[in-house]
Write a protein that holds these residues in place. Structure first.
Motif, PDB file in Angstrom:
ATOM      1  N   TYR A   1       0.834  -1.204   0.000  1.00 44.31           N
ATOM      2  CA  TYR A   1       0.000   0.000   0.000  1.00 44.31           C
ATOM      3  C   TYR A   1       0.869   1.253   0.000  1.00 44.31           C
ATOM      4  O   TYR A   1       1.608   1.518   0.940  1.00 44.31           O
ATOM      5  N   GLN A   2       0.798   2.016  -1.097  1.00 41.07           N
ATOM      6  CA  GLN A   2       1.572   3.257  -1.228  1.00 41.07           C
ATOM      7  C   GLN A   2       0.715   4.296  -1.952  1.00 41.07           C
ATOM      8  O   GLN A   2       0.957   4.627  -3.107  1.00 41.07           O
ATOM      9  N   PRO A   3      -0.305   4.833  -1.278  1.00 38.27           N
ATOM     10  CA  PRO A   3      -1.236   5.740  -1.955  1.00 38.27           C
ATOM     11  C   PRO A   3      -0.593   7.092  -2.259  1.00 38.27           C
ATOM     12  O   PRO A   3       0.383   7.500  -1.620  1.00 38.27           O
ATOM     13  N   GLY A   4      -1.149   7.756  -3.248  1.00 40.33           N
ATOM     14  CA  GLY A   4      -0.674   9.085  -3.602  1.00 40.33           C
ATOM     15  C   GLY A   4      -1.602   9.692  -4.631  1.00 40.33           C
ATOM     16  O   GLY A   4      -2.398   8.991  -5.256  1.00 40.33           O
ATOM     17  N   PRO A   5      -1.507  11.008  -4.835  1.00 40.63           N
ATOM     18  CA  PRO A   5      -2.361  11.659  -5.828  1.00 40.63           C
ATOM     19  C   PRO A   5      -1.916  11.311  -7.238  1.00 40.63           C
ATOM     20  O   PRO A   5      -0.768  10.932  -7.467  1.00 40.63           O
TER      21      PRO A   5
END
Length: 276
Positions: free
Chosen positions: A79-83
């Motif tokens: 999990y590595q969320p970003g815009p």
């Protein structure tokens, strides 16, 4: 010259082993699993394919694919969320056709035009775009969602049909989306690394004239490393015809999946990941 020839042969053998459809996750792309240990055999279907999901010569996640049902069993990722922008192009997995095809995911048209693959041959190995046309009440549901990645290439890699199931559109846009976008942000606070496995339980219904299974349930489990001495875990499950998500412990999900799959006790993560 002989040494040079031997080096070339060795290099080609190593490259051949660096394939996308692989023999096991333990040896090919273990980095997407906590302690490099994938789920046990209780989730394996009759005709499985282990895919190290590769886009532009880089691995982004791992998928166990059910060749018979033409849906993923699960996708595992970090999990590595970003815009970022949501991709629009859909890809397929060439090596499900055979090992001589490209090791990286491609567009359907690229395979048809550049590699002389017929649509019929492609459709025998996996779901194709046409299978997901004109759906009623369902849409293309990512197991590994593009919003859990922080750059365009990793988001693009999730847009492969081997990472997609027919999902109830209200669930996909409602409670499941809330879990992906809101609950995960809250739950992962303090986590250094969060390993995620998202899966689909095959159901009794199909789309595309019986070609692609509609799962009865969708599920997700996370194992978060806070530090060397502390891990935490959580899980959810949802029926694929209701806009509801049930929050569970990891142990509760594994017990539910053990009943739903009926192939023995399910273990999703290494034993150090807490079940309570």
């Amino acid at each position: 010259m002989l040494w040079l020839l031997l080096l070339q042969v060795l290099a080609s053998c190593l490259w051949l082993g660096h394939s996308e459809v692989v023999k096991s996750f333990e040896t090919s792309c273990p980095q997407f699993f906590f302690r490099e240990i994938p789920p046990n055999e209780a989730l394996e279907p009759q005709n499985p394919a282990w895919i190290c999901q590769r886009y532009k010569n880089q691995y982004y996640f791992a998928t166990l694919y059910d060749r018979k049902m033409r849906i993923p069993v699960y996708s595992a990722y970090i999990y590595q969320p970003g815009p970022g922008k949501r991709p629009k192009t859909w890809l397929v997995e060439p090596q499900l056709i055979g090992p001589t095809y490209p090791k990286t995911m491609e567009k359907e048209l690229t395979l048809l035009n550049r590699y002389n693959v017929t649509l019929e041959k492609l459709s025998q190995s996996q779901a194709i775009l046409h299978d997901y046309k004109n759906l009623t009440g369902l849409n293309r549901g990512h197991l590994n969602p593009n919003g859990h990645h922080d750059d365009y290439s990793s988001r693009m890699a999730t847009f492969t049909l081997t990472n997609i199931v027919p999902q109830d559109e209200k669930l996909n846009g409602g409670a499941w989306n809330n879990y992906e976008q809101q609950t995960m942000i809250r739950r992962t606070q303090g986590c250094k690394t969060t390993y995620v496995i998202v899966g689909a339980v095959p159901g009794n219904n199909y789309i595309a004239k019986g070609r692609v299974n509609k799962p009865s349930h969708l599920w997700s489990a996370a194992c978060c490393v806070v530090d060397n001495n502390y891990m935490k875990a959580w899980a959810v499950i949802a029926e694929n015809d209701k806009n509801q998500v049930q929050l569970l412990t990891l142990g509760e999900l594994e017990d539910s999946l053990t009943e739903l799959y009926g192939r023995g006790q399910v273990s999703l993560f290494d034993s150090d990941c807490p079940r309570e």
